[in-house]
Design an enzyme around this catalytic site. Sequence first.
Site, mmCIF file in Angstrom:
data_model
loop_
_atom_site.group_PDB
_atom_site.id
_atom_site.type_symbol
_atom_site.label_atom_id
_atom_site.label_comp_id
_atom_site.label_asym_id
_atom_site.label_seq_id
_atom_site.Cartn_x
_atom_site.Cartn_y
_atom_site.Cartn_z
ATOM 1 N N GLU A 107 0.873 -1.165 0.000
ATOM 2 C CA GLU A 107 0.000 0.000 0.000
ATOM 3 C C GLU A 107 0.919 1.226 0.000
ATOM 4 O O GLU A 107 1.822 1.316 0.838
ATOM 5 C CB GLU A 107 -0.876 0.009 1.263
ATOM 6 C CG GLU A 107 -1.821 1.185 1.238
ATOM 7 C CD GLU A 107 -2.705 1.299 2.475
ATOM 8 O OE1 GLU A 107 -2.709 0.386 3.323
ATOM 9 O OE2 GLU A 107 -3.394 2.335 2.565
ATOM 10 N N LYS A 113 4.535 0.962 9.884
ATOM 11 C CA LYS A 113 4.640 2.160 9.040
ATOM 12 C C LYS A 113 4.125 3.389 9.773
ATOM 13 O O LYS A 113 4.634 4.485 9.579
ATOM 14 C CB LYS A 113 3.858 1.962 7.736
ATOM 15 C CG LYS A 113 4.615 1.122 6.724
ATOM 16 C CD LYS A 113 4.040 1.280 5.329
ATOM 17 C CE LYS A 113 3.160 0.113 4.985
ATOM 18 N NZ LYS A 113 2.670 0.111 3.606
ATOM 19 N N ARG A 166 5.757 -12.658 9.622
ATOM 20 C CA ARG A 166 6.417 -11.406 9.256
ATOM 21 C C ARG A 166 7.763 -11.308 9.954
ATOM 22 O O ARG A 166 8.006 -11.956 10.970
ATOM 23 C CB ARG A 166 5.523 -10.187 9.511
ATOM 24 C CG ARG A 166 5.138 -9.892 10.930
ATOM 25 C CD ARG A 166 4.470 -8.501 11.049
ATOM 26 N NE ARG A 166 3.394 -8.242 10.098
ATOM 27 C CZ ARG A 166 3.286 -7.119 9.377
ATOM 28 N NH1 ARG A 166 4.177 -6.169 9.455
ATOM 29 N NH2 ARG A 166 2.278 -6.940 8.573
HETATM 30 P P1 ATP Z 1 -0.064 -1.608 6.729
HETATM 31 O O1 ATP Z 1 -0.917 -2.578 5.974
HETATM 32 O O2 ATP Z 1 -0.258 -1.608 8.195
HETATM 33 O O3 ATP Z 1 0.018 -0.250 6.142
HETATM 34 P P2 ATP Z 1 2.093 -3.340 5.950
HETATM 35 O O4 ATP Z 1 3.482 -3.313 6.535
HETATM 36 O O5 ATP Z 1 1.298 -4.580 6.006
HETATM 37 O O6 ATP Z 1 1.398 -2.125 6.641
HETATM 38 P P3 ATP Z 1 1.775 -3.319 3.104
HETATM 39 O O7 ATP Z 1 2.115 -2.215 2.181
HETATM 40 O O8 ATP Z 1 0.381 -3.780 3.160
HETATM 41 O O9 ATP Z 1 2.258 -2.832 4.508
HETATM 42 O O10 ATP Z 1 2.754 -4.524 2.842
HETATM 43 C C1 ATP Z 1 3.035 -5.052 1.584
HETATM 44 C C2 ATP Z 1 3.413 -6.481 1.701
HETATM 45 O O11 ATP Z 1 4.549 -6.625 2.543
HETATM 46 C C3 ATP Z 1 2.299 -7.287 2.316
HETATM 47 O O12 ATP Z 1 2.150 -8.472 1.579
HETATM 48 C C4 ATP Z 1 2.768 -7.555 3.707
HETATM 49 O O13 ATP Z 1 2.258 -8.745 4.211
HETATM 50 C C5 ATP Z 1 4.284 -7.588 3.541
HETATM 51 N N1 ATP Z 1 4.953 -7.204 4.781
HETATM 52 C C6 ATP Z 1 4.748 -6.092 5.504
HETATM 53 N N2 ATP Z 1 5.492 -6.088 6.626
HETATM 54 C C7 ATP Z 1 6.196 -7.238 6.617
HETATM 55 C C8 ATP Z 1 7.158 -7.827 7.504
HETATM 56 N N3 ATP Z 1 7.538 -7.234 8.629
HETATM 57 N N4 ATP Z 1 7.673 -9.031 7.163
HETATM 58 C C9 ATP Z 1 7.306 -9.635 6.030
HETATM 59 N N5 ATP Z 1 6.423 -9.140 5.159
HETATM 60 C C10 ATP Z 1 5.860 -7.956 5.436
#
Ligand code: ATP
Length: 565
Positions: free
Chosen positions: A43, A278, A268
């Site tokens: 996102e 984030k 994660r």
């Molecule tokens: P949010 O959804 O809270 O804004 P997010 O860290 O999940 O934050 P996204 O942009 O949705 O951000 O993440 C993109 C991809 O990266 C998703 O598939 C998510 O599952 C993966 N991702 C995010 N954080 C991690 C992490 N710490 N370890 C592994 N994969 C991650």
Amino acid sequence: MENKNENTLEENKASLNFIEQIIENDLKNGKNNSRVHTRFPPEPNGYLHIGHAKSICLNFGMAEKYNGLCNLRFDDTNPTKEDVEYVDSIIEDVKWLGFDWGDRLYYASDYFDRMYDLAVEMIKKGKAFVCDLSAEEVSAMRGTPSIPSQASPYRTRSVEENLDLFARMKAGEFPDGSKTLRAKVSLDSPNMQMRDPAMYRIRHAHHHRTGSKWCIYPMYDWAHGLEDSIEGITHSLCTLEFENHRPLYDWYLNEAGVYRPQQIEFARLNLSYTVMSKRKLLELVQEKFVSGWDDPRMPTISGMRRRGYTPESLRAFSDRIGIAKRNNVIDVAMLEHSVREDLNKRAKRVMAVIDPLKVTIKNYPEGHVEELEAVNNPEDESAGTRMIPFSKQIYIEREDFMEDAPKKFFRLAPGREVRLRYAYFITCEEVIKDENGHIVELICTYDPLSKGGKSPDGRKVKGTLHWVDATNNIKAQVRVYDRLFTVADPDGDKEKSYKELLNPDSLSIIDQAFVEPSVANAEVLSYYQFERLGYFNIDKDSSKEKMIFNKTVGLKDSWAKENVG
Ligand code: ATP
Ligand code: MG
């Protein structure tokens, strides 16, 4: 013979992670016509961090390994938090990590029409309804896993009325929050995600791509599965917190009657001494605890790039930690180990002095400058050699001299002899102090027969010091970083917020460092090892007038020591 083959097969199977096992099984069974198609779906509401790097390496890595494809897709369904600045930074970071999405750069917002049409179909099938309850009312009626939800009084609206209201929601007739489109899934599923979840909400907001075309936006669960489906994704890899969303993911796609990928969850990445949310990273930037998203102390990919981490080291780290089904915390020392291991092969060695002490060599000819040959990288012969200037005055590191040195101090002390790397043996004859007793200069003699640092007569010296010529050098600023937080788990403290756990000494700026002149024309981000001091790189704000180096990582490896051999 047969036995041996079987063994290797078994071993192969054991070394596969659970996602590879699923994929190989699918390939064997001809599922999805034996295609592998993954995606990385950020996102655009912040910069990518090392956790995202893991997800990128996994998604692109699976596609590479199984001759498949991986899309880069912006999951841009939430207009108020998203921005093109983030889109641009994400593109740059994924590219820098070394991955290629070909012509498959997609935006969820490009599918808004299709998602809307499918939502209309859901209404027609009696699977969705327009609900006038407020968010508070919905949550008050929600129940618990063991207590069913109260049905929304709008759950029984006719298809016609729902179609009319949904069209008018889209047309902008209703204010934010006044209505939602909800799926008619269940009132009593123990999985709360299934309790008539919202599919659309009203948000009169400007979207960075669709402008003001839409004032209703799809919710994550409705949107994400459709995005995967539209793109023909085979394995939709996501993090564990989506495990209890999977039944809804499946339900939506089945009810919408479209192709359904398989969602697979993995743990994660959490890293010690940092935060990875984030929202928190954004707060650190907005409240100026750091200089920006790419501050070298940040766990962001852009911060790590600026600090001197290589894409290869991040990929190696990602491989090393592997793919797990359970959440865990990885020691940041392991990341630093991967960085060091890669830089050891890659970084050009140079000499720099960051806490200078002047040395005058009294028997060296006045005004003479000679060029001495130095090895660029002992790990890589092809890196060749370079020449470094040497003259009557040089700098050494202040901590390499001790006035009252114990026997075991193998560096410089009054009357003792050491080797200057690539130069000569020198002996300390005299210590000069200022009126406060502070040492300001050493007077030494050198042995002209020890050129290149080689012993002329077999006599041995224990210490070898790095040095920089006092006249022919580059004066630089050096930024040294420590952990951003004082504790390993800044999210885990019950009393203090993570902001109270920031390390006040995470940045030290040294303005009086000297580096040998060979670095003068190096490009921004170039990787170096300052001999005996650590790995450094050139900061993006560096210029010819004022060179700035970041300390990437030290030479000492705490992780390898504890974990290898
Ligand atoms: P949010 O959804 O809270 O804004 P997010 O860290 O999940 O934050 P996204 O942009 O949705 O951000 O993440 C993109 C991809 O990266 C998703 O598939 C998510 O599952 C993966 N991702 C995010 N954080 C991690 C992490 N710490 N370890 C592994 N994969 C991650
Ligand atoms: Mg997310």
